[in-house]
Design an enzyme around this catalytic site. Structure first.
Site, short mmCIF file in Angstrom:
data_model
loop_
_atom_site.label_atom_id
_atom_site.label_comp_id
_atom_site.label_asym_id
_atom_site.label_seq_id
_atom_site.Cartn_x
_atom_site.Cartn_y
_atom_site.Cartn_z
N GLU A 1 -11.02 -9.56 3.02
CA GLU A 1 -9.78 -9.12 3.66
C GLU A 1 -10.12 -8.96 5.14
OE1 GLU A 1 -7.20 -6.39 1.75
OE2 GLU A 1 -6.49 -5.56 3.65
N ARG B 1 -9.53 7.81 -1.00
CA ARG B 1 -10.45 8.23 0.07
C ARG B 1 -11.39 9.32 -0.42
NH1 ARG B 1 -8.61 6.21 5.33
NH2 ARG B 1 -10.47 7.21 6.11
N HIS C 1 1.43 1.33 6.02
CA HIS C 1 2.07 2.29 6.90
C HIS C 1 3.45 1.84 7.38
CE1 HIS C 1 2.67 4.73 10.55
NE2 HIS C 1 2.04 5.65 9.85
N ASN D 1 0.86 -1.19 0.00
CA ASN D 1 0.00 0.00 0.00
C ASN D 1 0.89 1.25 0.00
OD1 ASN D 1 -1.43 2.28 1.05
ND2 ASN D 1 -3.08 0.92 1.66
N GLU E 1 -8.76 0.42 -3.03
CA GLU E 1 -9.67 0.40 -1.89
C GLU E 1 -10.59 1.61 -1.99
OE1 GLU E 1 -7.18 0.65 1.51
OE2 GLU E 1 -6.42 -1.35 1.30
N HIS F 1 -4.00 -4.46 7.83
CA HIS F 1 -4.16 -3.33 8.72
C HIS F 1 -3.27 -3.41 9.94
CE1 HIS F 1 -5.73 0.23 10.57
NE2 HIS F 1 -6.19 0.51 9.38
N GLY F 2 -2.40 -2.40 10.03
CA GLY F 2 -1.54 -2.26 11.20
C GLY F 2 -0.39 -3.25 11.28
N THR G 1 -8.65 3.37 8.47
CA THR G 1 -9.86 2.53 8.48
C THR G 1 -9.96 1.80 9.81
OG1 THR G 1 -9.27 2.18 6.18
CG2 THR G 1 -11.16 0.96 7.01
N ARG H 1 4.15 18.58 0.84
CA ARG H 1 4.93 19.65 0.22
C ARG H 1 4.14 20.32 -0.92
NH1 ARG H 1 10.34 21.50 -0.15
NH2 ARG H 1 10.33 21.08 2.05
N HIS I 1 -5.68 3.54 -1.74
CA HIS I 1 -7.00 3.85 -1.18
C HIS I 1 -7.41 5.24 -1.66
CE1 HIS I 1 -9.60 3.94 2.77
NE2 HIS I 1 -10.30 4.25 1.69
N HIS J 1 0.92 6.34 1.64
CA HIS J 1 1.67 7.33 2.41
C HIS J 1 2.85 7.93 1.66
CE1 HIS J 1 -1.16 6.90 5.44
NE2 HIS J 1 -0.89 5.63 5.69
N ARG K 1 -7.24 12.59 0.66
CA ARG K 1 -6.16 13.16 1.48
C ARG K 1 -4.78 12.62 1.08
NH1 ARG K 1 -7.53 9.93 6.96
NH2 ARG K 1 -9.54 10.86 6.60
N HIS K 2 -4.74 11.47 0.41
CA HIS K 2 -3.42 11.04 -0.10
C HIS K 2 -3.48 10.76 -1.61
CE1 HIS K 2 -5.26 7.28 1.20
NE2 HIS K 2 -5.00 7.50 2.47
N1 PXP Z 1 -6.05 -3.13 4.02
C1 PXP Z 1 -7.08 -2.24 4.05
C2 PXP Z 1 -8.40 -2.69 3.56
C3 PXP Z 1 -6.87 -0.91 4.48
O1 PXP Z 1 -7.90 -0.04 4.50
C4 PXP Z 1 -5.57 -0.52 4.86
C5 PXP Z 1 -5.32 0.90 5.27
O2 PXP Z 1 -5.55 1.75 4.22
C6 PXP Z 1 -4.54 -1.47 4.80
C7 PXP Z 1 -4.82 -2.77 4.41
C8 PXP Z 1 -3.12 -1.14 5.16
O3 PXP Z 1 -3.03 -0.83 6.51
P1 PXP Z 1 -1.64 -0.29 7.09
O4 PXP Z 1 -1.35 0.98 6.37
O5 PXP Z 1 -1.93 -0.11 8.52
O6 PXP Z 1 -0.61 -1.34 6.80
#
Ligand code: PXP
Length: 238
Positions: free
Chosen positions: A151, A45, A215, A7, A70, A192-193, A101, A18, A43, A10, A49-50
């Site tokens: 997922e 959004r 992230h 992903n 996403e 996620h995370g 999310t 910037r 993603h 970021h 925002r990104h």
């Molecule tokens: N999977 C989904 C469906 C998400 O919404 C996100 C965050 O955008 C991620 C994975 C990735 O999460 P992280 O950035 O915490 O690794």
């Protein structure tokens, strides 16, 4: 073999800070693929925002790159997604004020809408997954809605690992949901995370076929890359 979806949201967060062009998410997508990413996740959004629409379009037009987009279930975003033409779509819940999310989709509340969206994406040959909490009920509903994949939201598990708390119960919940999902014909993804440690644990679940991680990959890359960039600057100014 498990697949890694990288992903790159970021990279765009940093670029937008910037307001110029560097670092470029399109370049990041190509570079991640070169380094072994199996797919790229972005993603789009609602508040952009990104990743912006133009980034998503450019990334989806890169040859031989698998892109997982996403999106929320809002009509405007769904319409845009069809124009962007990704290979895969993952439907996620979205709350304007959230930083990231926060949980899985509310399947019961949005049943009619999600079913309609999955049908639409099927017609357009787009593999659709639903981002859900790891429960058997949500896995079963996802299958009944016509999704190709689920997922599983790993946020709670990842936090327990980070806080060095007891992970057994949450690990078992993810494992049980994964096994059930595969049994009823769904491909299982997780995200996620996640960091190195939590991903290592989840690799023990053979039914998980794909991880989507953002992230931590982008954050940790700062430390992996900092040495190279500093050395290069020292060379330039010497
Ligand atoms: N999977 C989904 C469906 C998400 O919404 C996100 C965050 O955008 C991620 C994975 C990735 O999460 P992280 O950035 O915490 O690794």
């Amino acid at each position: 073999m498990k697949r890694l979806g990288v992903n790159i949201d970021h990279v765009a967060t940093l670029r937008n800070a910037r307001g110029e062009f560097h670092p470029d998410p399109v370049y990041a997508a190509k570079f991640a693929k070169k380094l072994g990413a199996d797919s790229i996740t972005i993603h789009l959004r609602e508040d952009r925002r990104h990743i912006k629409d133009i980034d998503a379009k450019k990334i989806c037009s890169v040859k031989n790159l698998l892109v997982n987009l996403e999106i929320s279930i809002r009509d405007e975003i769904v319409k845009n997604a069809l124009k962007i033409k990704p290979n895969f779509i993952c439907l996620v819940p979205e709350n304007r004020k959230e930083i990231t999310t926060e949980g899985g989709l509310d399947l019961k509340r949005n049943e009619k809408k999600i079913k309609k969206i999955i049908k639409l994406f099927k017609k357009n040959n787009i593999r659709t997954s639903l981002f859900i909490n790891p429960t058997q009920r949500d896995v079963l509903m996802s299958r009944n809605f016509g999704a190709d994949c689920v997922e599983l939201h790993t946020g709670k598990f990842a936090n327990l690992v980070k806080l060095k708390k007891d992970i057994k119960k949450e690990f078992y919940r993810i494992k049980k949901s994964s096994k059930f999902a595969e049994k009823i014909g769904l491909e299982v993804h997780a995200g996620h995370g996640l960091d190195f440690k939590s991903t290592k644990y989840l690799c023990k679940i053979k039914e998980i076929k794909e991880f989507n991680i953002g992230h931590f990959i982008i954050g940790e890359s700062i430390f992996f890359g900092l040495k190279k960039v500093l050395v290069q600057f020292k060379k330039i100014i010497r």
